[in-house]
Motif scaffolding. Structure first.
Motif, PDB file in Angstrom:
ATOM      1  N   GLY A 121      -2.907   3.382   0.118  1.00  0.00           N
ATOM      2  CA  GLY A 121      -2.063   2.882   1.206  1.00  0.00           C
ATOM      3  C   GLY A 121      -2.845   2.175   2.293  1.00  0.00           C
ATOM      4  O   GLY A 121      -2.432   2.158   3.445  1.00  0.00           O
ATOM      5  N   GLU A 134      -4.259   0.088  -3.188  1.00  0.00           N
ATOM      6  CA  GLU A 134      -2.803   0.248  -3.067  1.00  0.00           C
ATOM      7  C   GLU A 134      -2.427   1.722  -3.045  1.00  0.00           C
ATOM      8  O   GLU A 134      -1.619   2.153  -2.220  1.00  0.00           O
ATOM      9  CB  GLU A 134      -2.089  -0.457  -4.227  1.00  0.00           C
ATOM     10  CG  GLU A 134      -0.618  -0.104  -4.265  1.00  0.00           C
ATOM     11  CD  GLU A 134       0.192  -0.911  -5.277  1.00  0.00           C
ATOM     12  OE1 GLU A 134      -0.265  -1.997  -5.676  1.00  0.00           O
ATOM     13  OE2 GLU A 134       1.273  -0.443  -5.652  1.00  0.00           O
ATOM     14  N   ARG A 141       7.026  -4.117  -1.337  1.00  0.00           N
ATOM     15  CA  ARG A 141       6.000  -4.783  -2.131  1.00  0.00           C
ATOM     16  C   ARG A 141       6.625  -5.682  -3.177  1.00  0.00           C
ATOM     17  O   ARG A 141       6.235  -6.824  -3.375  1.00  0.00           O
ATOM     18  CB  ARG A 141       5.140  -3.744  -2.828  1.00  0.00           C
ATOM     19  CG  ARG A 141       4.296  -2.995  -1.851  1.00  0.00           C
ATOM     20  CD  ARG A 141       3.531  -1.906  -2.535  1.00  0.00           C
ATOM     21  NE  ARG A 141       2.683  -1.257  -1.550  1.00  0.00           N
ATOM     22  CZ  ARG A 141       1.985  -0.165  -1.783  1.00  0.00           C
ATOM     23  NH1 ARG A 141       2.032   0.397  -2.962  1.00  0.00           N
ATOM     24  NH2 ARG A 141       1.239   0.362  -0.850  1.00  0.00           N
ATOM     25  N   LYS A 177       8.179  -8.874  -1.644  1.00  0.00           N
ATOM     26  CA  LYS A 177       7.222  -9.908  -1.269  1.00  0.00           C
ATOM     27  C   LYS A 177       6.803 -10.690  -2.497  1.00  0.00           C
ATOM     28  O   LYS A 177       6.672 -11.903  -2.473  1.00  0.00           O
ATOM     29  CB  LYS A 177       5.995  -9.248  -0.627  1.00  0.00           C
ATOM     30  CG  LYS A 177       6.131  -9.107   0.863  1.00  0.00           C
ATOM     31  CD  LYS A 177       4.794  -8.809   1.485  1.00  0.00           C
ATOM     32  CE  LYS A 177       4.663  -7.358   1.803  1.00  0.00           C
ATOM     33  NZ  LYS A 177       3.340  -6.915   2.097  1.00  0.00           N
ATOM     34  N   MET A 195       8.979   1.548   0.586  1.00  0.00           N
ATOM     35  CA  MET A 195       7.637   0.972   0.571  1.00  0.00           C
ATOM     36  C   MET A 195       7.430   0.183  -0.720  1.00  0.00           C
ATOM     37  O   MET A 195       6.956  -0.951  -0.711  1.00  0.00           O
ATOM     38  CB  MET A 195       6.628   2.113   0.662  1.00  0.00           C
ATOM     39  CG  MET A 195       5.236   1.721   0.993  1.00  0.00           C
ATOM     40  SD  MET A 195       4.184   3.203   1.036  1.00  0.00           S
ATOM     41  CE  MET A 195       3.939   3.502  -0.716  1.00  0.00           C
ATOM     42  N   ALA A 251       0.357  -3.366   4.169  1.00  0.00           N
ATOM     43  CA  ALA A 251      -0.038  -2.433   3.115  1.00  0.00           C
ATOM     44  C   ALA A 251      -0.347  -3.251   1.865  1.00  0.00           C
ATOM     45  O   ALA A 251       0.454  -4.082   1.437  1.00  0.00           O
ATOM     46  CB  ALA A 251       1.074  -1.439   2.853  1.00  0.00           C
ATOM     47  N   PHE A 252      -1.522  -3.006   1.286  1.00  0.00           N
ATOM     48  CA  PHE A 252      -1.934  -3.805   0.142  1.00  0.00           C
ATOM     49  C   PHE A 252      -1.097  -3.457  -1.078  1.00  0.00           C
ATOM     50  O   PHE A 252      -0.768  -2.309  -1.336  1.00  0.00           O
ATOM     51  CB  PHE A 252      -3.413  -3.555  -0.154  1.00  0.00           C
ATOM     52  CG  PHE A 252      -3.901  -4.317  -1.350  1.00  0.00           C
ATOM     53  CD1 PHE A 252      -4.094  -5.687  -1.266  1.00  0.00           C
ATOM     54  CD2 PHE A 252      -4.128  -3.673  -2.556  1.00  0.00           C
ATOM     55  CE1 PHE A 252      -4.519  -6.400  -2.372  1.00  0.00           C
ATOM     56  CE2 PHE A 252      -4.551  -4.380  -3.665  1.00  0.00           C
ATOM     57  CZ  PHE A 252      -4.747  -5.742  -3.573  1.00  0.00           C
ATOM     58  N   ALA A 309      -1.082   6.390   2.574  1.00  0.00           N
ATOM     59  CA  ALA A 309      -0.009   6.910   1.729  1.00  0.00           C
ATOM     60  C   ALA A 309      -0.458   8.137   0.963  1.00  0.00           C
ATOM     61  O   ALA A 309      -0.113   8.311  -0.191  1.00  0.00           O
ATOM     62  CB  ALA A 309       0.465   5.816   0.792  1.00  0.00           C
TER      63      ALA A 309
END
Lengths: 728, 728
Positions: free
Chosen positions: A151, A148, B719, B722, B715, A163-164, A364
């Motif tokens: 990125g 994460e 996250r 979600k 960003m 994006a995880f 990122a």
């Protein structure tokens, strides 16, 4: 050998022999409050076991079930990361003088959770606690959190790359199984990332070291350890089984396509990007190569004229046949100028789809922790709101403008100076030889060349050191910015060094035949030399000098195998490969109109280059740590700049060409009219190239849509979040 | 008159006289199920009242409290938007033949909530239901929702500009009070935006119209109404009080700075950007103007030489004094070439800070509804997931490449053809006059010029129509893309038309004295002509022809005043203003080395231009609808391109200059050597400009940080969202 067998190997070696037990134990006493030897069996271990089964065939599971614990490894801090086998990923080599106390402290530090200032990794003291290596691995949570932070994009449950996010990990495909979810290169890079990110939470004395090595708060621990000689080396481990698979698919057979996804899996995206570009570039050489062959075959007159002009007797042929208005050279030059722009634009599109595919489209780095070497006053980062060192942009700009640029300029000046001295000395020596004509003067003839080579090499070495120091001084926040600035500096110098002589011939001596001769010899000789120095010599050294000391049998302890990998030479990075391509591209685009077969030669060279580079990286070196990257970085720019410079140089060379000179004399054009014509053609070509570059979109339509979709949803999400925060 | 007094005006006129009551009533019967005349008093009305108090002094509140309802206006659908007074914003003028039934239907449509396919606005039938105007306003919720849709940024509670979100409206500063929260231009633009966005939800017959005018599902209603002649005109209303304040601060006094924020408030960001650029550009003329004066004053010899070369007797002076190596022309040229890049880069920075300040930094046009003229197959937009017409990118590119580009090229060819015919005809006529020398041939001398002017004007008119059709055919999704492509097309043509003659003189005739003469006369004459046609004529027309029909007294009904505004000519847009600046900039940068006083003349011109443009937009035209924009759009590009072309042209002119020719003859340089030198200088200058443009960041540091911060937080928010979605 497959990863789970590595793990078993460690297990096998360290468990059945009681002699090894007494040493890891102090570790387990210091590290683990709960029992060390028992591990935690259970549901979580299932997927890993299944993977083992998939990867190794039916043999593994039965054996695996015998070892449901991971002795010797530090304990993980969260239960979800407990796994019955650990894949050794990275080896840390310690200095000879490091005492066990320091090693224990280090292992404890590496194994401690991140919130306590540790790296949150798994460490194994190797065969015994006095040995000079530590084997590292990473638990699932550390890997996912770093994914994460970096990125990286991974496949979401709907099949898109997203994006995880650690908190959302359940919905990413395969996020249970690290060996599928992350590539092997990513897992290893994350370990390096975590080690580099180790910072002292308070002032700290490293046990077993002198007081001079105390750590201040926020010091980079790993940097300090390297400086103090505690850590000598850190390198990722090869996985022989996978490596064998990869090499078979890559360079052993007669396959034309490279297994780029596998390369990305094993060596990481920066290596994969190099090979993708090499591949793309090689195939894009086909059109100019075909055109070159065509011209060489059909316009026999032009070819003959060219050959004659090399040998110096051109007078007779010219009158025989009427010259065509457009010569093959011109056709070749105009084609290659426009072609280079098209290729670079298409590559940008390919590059962005590859980067989507490999999950590096929105790295990122800007939002992550700064690189370890970065320093500045501690403050709140206005972007992320985190506490970290800050360094004002204008200060960096000032340093670049006032220090780096003049320093680089100075060295470029020294290159020119060296060349001028060389030419003067050569002329002087020739004169001397004419006057004296003795053995002494004969030997003196070689002195300027030798001196020039020595001078150039010394200059290059000095410059490399300087470039590193300058880039360090510029104090870039991100690793990629640092790399790009360093590469950029060295690249300018190397390129200049390579082309100074050719430019001198083309623009000052204005001697096209000499240029053609030089270019042909450079193309052929430099390629042969490159292949020899790059592959043959390392291969011979490896086979006959290093390898005998490194014979390993299946029965050797795993640790020795790891240690053996450390004896391989360090991977020198991709700079040399890229600069080779760039110089090639320079020969092709800058001087293509002089020697139409350039593209053909390069095509042949590159077809072998792909294989030899692949062989080299697989067999001759240690596995490198490779950061995830989204493209070629500064190399992209270099190729594009070259493609524009090529217009200037080609127009100039065409102007000098005997063909055009002859034509203009026939037509009664004055020199300045001809020059004016060339300038107009040049401007039109540059205009066309600029327009083409602007019109061809830099990313395919589908990627643009995905990107805009992400922008849109994150805009929506931001609004939603603000609302939620205020409501709660 | 202040806004709340407008509202009161309407109230006053429409309530006390009973004769007006019977006509609005049918409307209120059709529209409102609840009582019409009562309004909803209460807490919500408080802020508006306070604003009224602030703006109009102590007088207003006592009067305002007498009217706590808004008779005649359609009813708002949500209680939060009920307000005791409504600000008339836009007037819709209906065709003469429109029957009251259609008008009622239209008012109902405009007033219906958006979920029912209406525009969600407030409509007032004017003085009576048979009148041919509808007065529009917008309730709070519609304004706020549109603000979010347009992606406007507003001041958040922490003082930063953030993209407005309807659901989060409470935390934006002043979001209760529309007259402070949104600028007057934004409120009016939103009404136009909502009207343009009206689409038939199902197949629909417009009452009172022929069956041929039925609407199909998803047809743009407003376009249809305009085509059917129901709606003749839609224009925003001036606010005399604010306009007076603005004009006093803008052009009545002797102030140097423009009240740009007020301009943005009243006329919107596109007008404000024009005036900001005009301002910035004018001040940036100072350095070249000073340098020009300096050169004209100190290098007397050069000046005299220049004047003599105009009058044709230069031979004597040249030998008297030794010529300096670097002439004033050269200094001027090199300075102005580098200066233009610096100015454009600094403007980009200023532009991005203005756009942050005015809340247009991240306009979300891409994510909003497509423009009404956009058509395509209905489908799901992959970015926003909404149902809307889609049109593939490649099809648009194809249309541009295969239709637009050749068509534009053809017209540019026609310009050149016209010019060539003109020169040939002129030469022929002169010859004729020489041969005949009669009255007839004397008059014939003027024929070519007249014909050429007629031809050019016809061409320009035809081209304008063609450009519109082509841009419509290209089918752009966003209004701004449409505008930019249309502007771009006309701009290329106009610029070409303006400069064809000068380029001809400079590059083909190579006659520097003639160029200088032409330039000087163009600079002086065109500016005088411009000022006269742009301001004096409209002023005279307005004062002596239009105004007598438009005398209004305080006691006139509001409606007549609104109607009167409709008699003012339509604001012709900023194209003419921008092209004037661009042509100016062209004179200055392309040919600056010929006539050093260009910058001085332009500076003087621009100082008056600011005032006259301001006067014009305030007094002589209807108020325009102006979309929020983030910068100059395609004009930015045009100025930058010009700045690069200027290097080519200046180098060429310097090469032609008698000074340099003399110098090179003295030094014994051949023509081609001189040319080579000029080419090298040109390349170096272009290189320097490219590097400068790359090095100067396009946005100030603080904006970059804010932007990155927004990226970072969105960003994170994505996250989070979600996660929330999946948990719930």
């Amino acid at each position: 050998m497959l990863p789970q067998e590595f793990g078993k190997g460690l297990t096998r070696d360290w468990r059945p022999e009681p002699s090894h037990h007494h040493l890891p134990r102090p570790l387990s006493l210091t590290m683990n409050t709960a029992g060390d030897e028992e591990g935690v069996p259970g549901g979580r271990a299932e997927p890993a076991q299944q993977l083992g089964g998939e990867a190794a065939g039916g043999k593994a599971p039965s054996k695996l079930s015998a070892h449901s614990f991971t002795p010797g490894w530090t304990k993980v801090s969260c239960t979800c990361c407990v796994s019955e086998r650990v894949e050794p990923l990275v080896v840390v080599k310690l200095g000879q003088k490091v005492i066990p106390e320091t090693k224990r402290w280090l292992i404890k530090l590496i194994g401690a959770p991140q919130k306590d200032g540790g790296a949150g990794l798994l460490a194994h003291p190797g065969e015994d606690a006095t040995g000079n290596i530590i084997v590292l691995s990473a638990p699932r949570c550390t890997l996912l959190r770093a994914t994460e932070e970096l990125g990286l994009c991974k496949i979401y449950r709907n099949g898109d790359m997203e994006a995880f996010a650690y908190d959302d990990r359940k919905h990413f495909r395969d996020s249970e199984n690290m060996e599928v979810f992350l590539t092997s290169a990513e897992r290893q890079y994350i370990i390096k990332y975590e080690l580099d990110g180790l910072r002292a939470q308070k002032d700290l004395r490293i046990p077993g070291l002198l007081d001079s090595c105390t750590l201040q708060k926020r010091d980079s621990i790993w940097q300090k350890l390297r400086a103090a000689g505690v850590v000598v080396d850190t390198f990722p481990l090869h996985n022989p089984g996978k490596l064998k698979d990869l090499s078979e698919a890559w360079y052993c057979g007669n396959q034309l396509a490279q297994p780029l996804d596998k390369v990305n899996e094993y060596f990481g995206s920066s290596v994969a990007f190099y090979f993708s570009f090499l591949d793309f570039y090689t195939w894009s050489l086909l059109p100019p190569a075909i055109l070159g062959l065509f011209i060489a075959y059909f316009s026999i007159e032009v070819q003959r004229e060219m050959l004659q002009s090399v040998s110096g007797s051109q007078a007779e042929e010219v009158q025989n046949e009427p010259e065509p208005l457009i010569s093959g050279h011109m056709l070749q030059a105009v084609f290659s100028m426009l072609w280079s722009t098209v290729v670079m634009e298409l590559w940008k599109r390919r590059s962005s789809s590859l980067s989507y595919r490999w999950g590096t489209l929105n790295l990122a780095e800007r939002f992550a922790e700064p690189r370890p070497g970065f320093h500045g006053d501690l403050g709140v980062n206005p972007v992320t709101g985190r506490m970290e060192p800050l360094f004002p942009e204008w200060k960096r700009d000032l340093r670049m403008a006032l220090v780096s640029v003049p320093a680089v300029g100075l060295f470029l000046g020294l290159v020119v100076l060296g060349m001028m001295c060389f030419y003067r000395a050569e002329a002087g020596v020739k004169q001397l030889h004419k006057d004296w004509n003795s053995m002494v003067s004969q030997t003196l003839l070689y002195v300027p060349s030798v001196l020039h080579i020595v001078y150039t090499n010394m200059l290059a070495t000095a410059y490399r050191t300087l470039a590193q120091a300058l880039t360090e001084y510029e104090n870039h926040r991100e690793e990629s910015a640092y790399d790009n600035h360093l590469t950029g500096k060295i690249l300018v110098f190397t390129f200049f060094n390579n082309f100074a002589v050719l430019f001198h011939i083309a623009f000052f001596k204005q001697d096209v035949p000499l240029l053609r001769k030089r270019l042909a010899s450079l193309l052929i000789i430099s390629q042969v030399v490159n292949q020899v120095t790059e592959v043959v010599i390392p291969f011979l050294v490896d086979r006959f000098i290093s390898a005998p000391h490194r014979t390993e049998s299946e029965d050797d302890p795993e640790e020795d195998k790891f240690r053996n990998q450390g004896t391989l030479p360090l991977f020198p990075g991709l700079f040399a490969e890229y600069i080779e391509l760039l110089v090639q591209f320079g020969y092709l685009s800058l001087f293509s109109c002089v020697f139409p077969l350039t593209a053909v030669l390069l095509l042949l060279n590159n077809l072998t280059e792909i294989r030899s580079d692949a062989y080299k990286i697989c067999k001759l070196f240690r596995k490198p740590f490779t950061p995830p990257v989204a493209g070629l970085g500064v190399w992209q720019l270099a190729f594009e700049v070259l493609s524009f410079v090529s217009v200037v140089s080609n127009c100039w060379l065409l102007l000098l060409s005997p063909h055009l000179q002859g034509l203009s004399q026939e037509a009664g054009l004055s020199d300045s009219n001809l020059l004016m014509g060339a300038v107009i053609v040049e401007h039109v070509l540059i205009l066309v190239k600029v327009i083409m570059a602007a019109l061809i979109p830099d990313e395919p339509d589908w990627i643009r849509k995905k990107r805009e979709h992400i922008e849109y949803t994150s805009m929506q999400a931001l609004r939603q979040q603000k609302l939620n925060v205020q409501e709660s």
